[in-house]
Structures are given as C-alpha cells and as structure tokens.
Design an enzyme around this catalytic site. Structure first.
Site, PDB file in Angstrom:
ATOM      1  N   ASP A   1       0.852  -1.204   0.000  1.00  0.00           N
ATOM      2  CA  ASP A   1       0.000   0.000   0.000  1.00  0.00           C
ATOM      3  C   ASP A   1       0.885   1.251   0.000  1.00  0.00           C
ATOM      4  OD1 ASP A   1      -2.101   1.771   0.367  1.00  0.00           O
ATOM      5  OD2 ASP A   1      -2.342   1.332   2.506  1.00  0.00           O
TER       6      ASP A   1
HETATM    7  C1  SPV Z   1      -7.110   2.194   3.781  1.00  0.00           C
HETATM    8  O1  SPV Z   1      -8.087   1.445   4.002  1.00  0.00           O
HETATM    9  O2  SPV Z   1      -6.361   2.050   2.812  1.00  0.00           O
HETATM   10  C2  SPV Z   1      -6.837   3.335   4.668  1.00  0.00           C
HETATM   11  C3  SPV Z   1      -7.246   3.264   6.074  1.00  0.00           C
HETATM   12  O3  SPV Z   1      -6.213   4.273   4.233  1.00  0.00           O
HETATM   13  S1  SPV Z   1      -5.870   2.704   6.981  1.00  0.00           S
HETATM   14  O4  SPV Z   1      -5.459   1.421   6.430  1.00  0.00           O
HETATM   15  O5  SPV Z   1      -6.278   2.586   8.376  1.00  0.00           O
HETATM   16  O6  SPV Z   1      -4.799   3.699   6.832  1.00  0.00           O
HETATM   17 MG    MG Z   2      -5.306   3.923   2.390  1.00  0.00          MG
END
Ligand code: SPV
Ligand code: MG
Length: 293
Positions: free
Chosen positions: A65
């Site tokens: 991510d």
């Molecule tokens: C996501 O779901 O990608 C978010 C929320 O940005 S978190 O993973 O808590 O950052």
């Molecule tokens: Mg996110």
C-alpha cells in the site's frame, strides 16, 4: 447512473447525520456490501456506502500500500464495483499525488460517480498509517496540502462531489494541537469533510479531537476509520459528533485466513473432500450474482 450515485452521499449525510461505509475491492465484495442486510428493531439495517481502500485494493493485487497501484488500475476497481452496485462510493485517494495530477483525479472520480475522495496530508513515499512511526512517513505542510485541496475544489465540475482532508498528526505523534490546527486550516482551504485517524486501541484521543473540533465547527462532517479503536458503537460516535464510520479492511481480513486454510487443507490431504465443510456451495455464490440487470 453516475449523477444520481455521486449526490447520494451528501443526501444521506443530510438525512441521517451518520453514515456507515464498508470496504469493497472488487465486484463481488461490492455485491456483498450492497446486499447484506440484518433485521433489527423492526427495520432493515444495511451499510450506507462503500469504501474503496488503498490498502485492500493493493492487497487484492498482491502489492504493498505505497501508491504503487496506479490510478488507472484504481479506477478499474471502481468501475468493477459501480457496474454491479448502487451505493455511494468513498474513494481512498492516498496523498492525492502531485497537485497537478490530483486535479485530473478529481474530474475522473466525478465522471465515475464517486461521491467523496479522501486525501491524506502526507508526502513522499506513502506507507500505510497502521505502521505509524515504525516506518518513515513524512507529513505535508499545512500550506502545501491546503493548496492541493484548493486546487481540487477549483477543478471539480459537479457541486455534490466532496473532498475530505485526512489528518495524520495523531498517527505520526505530532499531538492534538497540530491535528486541530490542520483540521481548521483544511476546512478554511475548502475541504468538505475531515478525517482524523489513530492507531491506538483506546479511543480517547479521537474523543478529545471530536470534542475540541466540535467546539468551533458544528457543521463539517468528520470521518473516522475505527480499525484499531473498534470498541465504540456507531450510536456513540454519532452522539460525539462523527458523521462517517468506515469499516476499512474487515472483508479482506476475513477472506485471507479462509483461503489460506482451504489451500492448506487440500494440500495436506491430496484431495478436496476434507475442505468441503468450510466451503459455500457454488449454487449459493451464483445466487449472489444477478442474472440480469
Ligand atoms: C485504507 O483502508 O487504505 C486506509 C485506512 O487508508 S488505513 O489502512 O487505516 O490507513
Ligand atoms: Mg489507504
């Protein structure tokens, strides 16, 4: 249709005060969010909206991510979802990228019928917030992020589309004062909503933020993602002044252990029979998917 879907989040916020959103990362999870219903207190209870998470969209592709999955691919995920569902979509826009790119993203999201984009006040290589200070993450300056918000608002062509500013001060341990200063600055720059995030199990810092923010701003919607601070019920969040509750990754986290276990059992037994008891019959899965539109 995009025009109807785009405006539906604002209408729901006005009508209900508190809206819930569940994560969807493909057509099938979109259908699950669209159709899951429980009957409680004499009424039908459903999720109001869908969250297209950067974490789950990336995870579904086996990628980290870190804004690696490009916008064209993220838009494709949105299209897969919009083709089979009707609920409003809140899109996780990560940092929004360069301001010069963000303005194009806003227009594309509007065309796709998305209701709200949430962008976070980080810069450089974005990492997932749940890592907190365990990894290097850089917060953007108030000035630069406010400029991105202003540019996005100027670029949008529909009046309903919302840009939400996500504040990472508590995640990056910069303190409550910094979080509040940013919240007021981003609203002044034109943000239609703000999101405050925390990775603590204890919800007290979010309670404090809500109380202090609401002392000065009773109107701007506040978005929360209670993944870590998950003990508080939606009714209490509403009383404390929150407006959008996002369940950001639970469907993905339910899926991974189930498929890992199925893969392991079949490998161990050299056949699929032992695995059968944990599997949904395919005819039930087929029923989830409509034959006609
Ligand atoms: C996501 O779901 O990608 C978010 C929320 O940005 S978190 O993973 O808590 O950052
Ligand atoms: Mg996110």
């Amino acid at each position: 249709m995009p025009d109807i879907r785009r405006g539906s989040l604002r209408r729901m916020l006005d009508a209900k005060g508190l809206v819930t959103a569940m994560e969807a990362h493909d057509g099938l999870t979109g259908l699950v969010v669209e159709n899951t219903v429980v009957y409680q207190n004499g009424g039908a209870h459903q999720y109001d909206a869908m969250w297209v998470s950067s974490l789950c969209d990336s995870t579904a592709k086996g990628k980290p991510d870190i804004e690696l999955v490009d916008m064209t691919s993220r838009f494709r995920t949105i299209e897969d979802i919009t083709e089979v569902t009707t609920k409003p979509i809140i899109f996780d826009g990560d940092t929004g990228g360069k301001t010069e790119h963000f303005v194009y993203t806003v227009r594309s999201l509007e065309r796709l019928g998305v209701s709200m984009v949430i962008i976070e006040d980080k810069t450089g290589l974005k990492k997932n917030s749940l890592f907190g200070t365990e990894v290097v993450q850089t917060q953007d300056s108030i000035e630069s992020f406010s400029e991105k918000i202003r540019a996005g608002k100027k670029a949008q062509r529909t009046k309903e589309f919302m840009i939400c500013a996500r504040i990472e001060s508590l995640i990056l341990e910069q303190g409550m004062e910094d979080a509040l200063e940013r919240a007021f600055a981003f609203v002044a720059a034109g943000a239609d909503a703000i999101m405050i995030h925390s990775r603590k199990k204890d919800p007290s810092e979010i309670f404090e933020f809500l109380e202090k923010f609401r002392e000065k701003d009773s109107k701007t919607p506040v978005v929360l993602v209670p993944t870590s601070f998950n003990s508080v019920k939606e009714e209490e969040w509403k009383e404390r002044g929150a407006n959008v509750i996002i369940y950001a990754n639970q469907l993905m986290r339910a899926t991974v252990p189930a498929i890992q276990e199925a893969a392991r059992i079949i490998l161990e037994n050299h056949r699929a029979e032992e695995c059968d008891k944990m599997l949904m019959p395919f005819k039930d899965i087929i029923r989830l998917i409509p034959d006609e539109v």
